[in-house]
Design a protein around this motif. Sequence first.
Motif, short mmCIF file in Angstrom:
data_model
loop_
_atom_site.label_atom_id
_atom_site.label_comp_id
_atom_site.label_asym_id
_atom_site.label_seq_id
_atom_site.Cartn_x
_atom_site.Cartn_y
_atom_site.Cartn_z
N CYS B 28 0.92 -1.20 0.20
CA CYS B 28 0.10 -0.01 -0.17
C CYS B 28 0.89 1.36 0.06
N CYS B 31 3.54 2.31 3.02
CA CYS B 31 3.67 1.14 3.69
C CYS B 31 5.36 1.28 3.66
N CYS B 222 1.78 0.61 9.00
CA CYS B 222 0.65 0.15 8.09
C CYS B 222 -0.48 1.07 7.93
S1 SF4 Z 1 1.54 -3.65 6.04
FE1 SF4 Z 1 -0.35 -2.62 5.80
S2 SF4 Z 1 0.23 -0.84 4.67
FE2 SF4 Z 1 1.81 -2.54 4.27
S3 SF4 Z 1 1.02 -3.66 2.69
FE3 SF4 Z 1 0.29 -4.65 4.33
S4 SF4 Z 1 -1.57 -3.86 4.75
FE4 SF4 Z 1 -0.68 -2.55 3.22
#
Ligand code: SF4
Lengths: 365, 259
Positions: B28, B31, B222
């Motif tokens: 994302c 991230c 996140c």
């Molecule tokens: S850790 Fe959180 S921000 Fe990173 S890819 Fe996974 S869901 Fe998305």
Amino acid sequence: MTPEPVGIKRELMKGNVAICAGAIAAGCRFYYGYPITPQNDIPEYLSAHLPPIGGTFLQAESEVATINYLLGTSASGKRVMTSSSGPGISLMQEGLSYMAGSELPAVIVNISRSGPGLGGIAPSQGDYFQATKCGGHGGYRMPVLAPHSVQEMYSLTMLAFDLADKYRNPVMILGDAVIGQMKEPFVPTSYVSTVPEEKPWSLTGCAGRPRRIIKSLHLKDDEIEAHNWKLHRKYMTMREEEVRSEPTHLEGAGIVIVAFGTAARVSKTAIQWARAEGLPVGMLRPVTLFPFPSREVDEAVSRADAVLVIEMNTGQMLEDVLISTRHHDKIRFLGKPCAIPTPEEILQEIRSLAGEIGVKAGNVR
Amino acid sequence: MKNKAKEKFTKQVFSRPRSLLDVSTHYCPGCHHGIAHRILAETIDHFDLREKTIGVAPVGCAVLMYDYFDVDFVEAPHGRAPAVATGVKRAQPDRFVFTYQGDGDLAAIGTSEIIHAANRGENLTVLFINNTTYGMTGGQMAPTTMLGQKTSTSPYGRDFRNDGYPIRIAEMLATLEGTAFSARVATSTPAQIRKAKEAVKKAFDMQIRGMGFSIVEILSTCPTNWGMKPLDAQKRVLGEMSGYYPLGVYKERKQADFA
Ligand code: SF4
Ligand SMILES: Cc1ncc(C[n+]2csc(CCOP(=O)(O)OP(=O)(O)O)c2C)c(N)n1
């Protein structure tokens, strides 16, 4: 009895130690495991005998970790083995599923004990379901070999490594405390490999070649479906090519015993006694529990008047026998979930079965 | 004269590390998995290890990391990466072996495997991504979730009376004899990223020199499951998270036990 090859001596050995000898002969140099009765002689022997020949013995923190050590060493292209008993094998189910999904070979020895739960340490064949149906998730299969002598503890271990490499799949040896603790003479035949040594899929660092990935995850719909069918075809090939069973006095046998491992071993004595009384008794012994010798079982059942399935459980292989044939009316069962059936008990069963179906004693020799 | 000037001004100073593939990732926006990947790849290149490396992928958001690195990779069951890595390293002691694990993977389901790998002094390197939640499964509570933090399975906020306390892995593993290197870093500012690279280099160096187990915990973000904009997520790392999870080197072995 076949004469012994010249120059090869007989040795007196415990079944569990014969497994170690077979593994070392087959070139296995990596063993990981966690202590559990009744198979501790295997890690104890290998902890002493692997390091001097350049091998690796490592006692794991759990069977969960054990099976994942196996996964890593197998991915490195090396032959690797573990051994355990029921409760420990339960903890390995996740890893076995991953190894089957990732197509990684390894040999897993289950010197089983009675369950469920902590159960007991008495000899038992209570892990037939877990071994042959595969207890992990997702639907996979693995060859399961059932030795009934010290000789077979040795030779089937060597075969297990070849099958594992041939199919890139885990292979299980299913024994029990009797066959593991029993000492008898055997001939340590030399190992002759039936599979290529190179593993062109192993992870060794990508020097001079494209990188390799070993995984079981397939997120795309069509990819995972194709992978499932590919695995299925592999299991079907095992069914076609790897069935092994041993017939004893099947010719003209009105009563046929179907038993594996220790139960088959004891049955052999009972069969001798019964035949001495003139009763026409024979046996079909599955050596591979998966793939199950369904065709052989069906033929034997078709020709016999009655079939006695004997197991050290309450009827697990019995289900595979029933699936193999339509003649369910001929099938009887003798089960001992937590003990060895005695030859006397089996003989008694044979006698009353003979009476029930009207098999006459005659000259069977 | 002209050529010289051109040479001077077209010197390439920034490019994709050789160990990273030229593909876009599924992470994302905001991230930090991507930053950690880049640090990892740069360090593999720095020590010229690409052709000698076997990576062990976790189950978590980084499960697909093998699609991004140009090195050999094996996938481990959830939490079992240190055990799989042990199996690889024991079979091939001359190869470089690392695991890359999230906080659900390493600090919950895989605590046994990480503690025993560290305690054995297993000659491995671990990158531990602490984002205080289970990213992949939709932001549930992790053992690292902060007190009071709302997640999809702690809707009233994490309460120590029910869920215990956030676990400090870098400190805990530093207490084990087999651990050669344990540090916690963050990647929320350029200065932190430089420090993080230094820590990862040291961790790699420990394995190269056969010193034993090395781990770098990376405070990560996140934004998706925290319900924050990427910039606010950085602020959370710099503030609240660094307060509870202090950055620093917790153990650095100077001399090997066998020396
Ligand atoms: S850790 Fe959180 S921000 Fe990173 S890819 Fe996974 S869901 Fe998305
Ligand atoms: C045995 C098992 N239990 C549960 C899961 C589901 N699962 C997948 S990823 C994950 C958590 C991942 O979180 P984390 O390790 O923190 O990594 P992140 O996704 O945050 O990077 C869980 C619980 C699983 N795959 N296997």
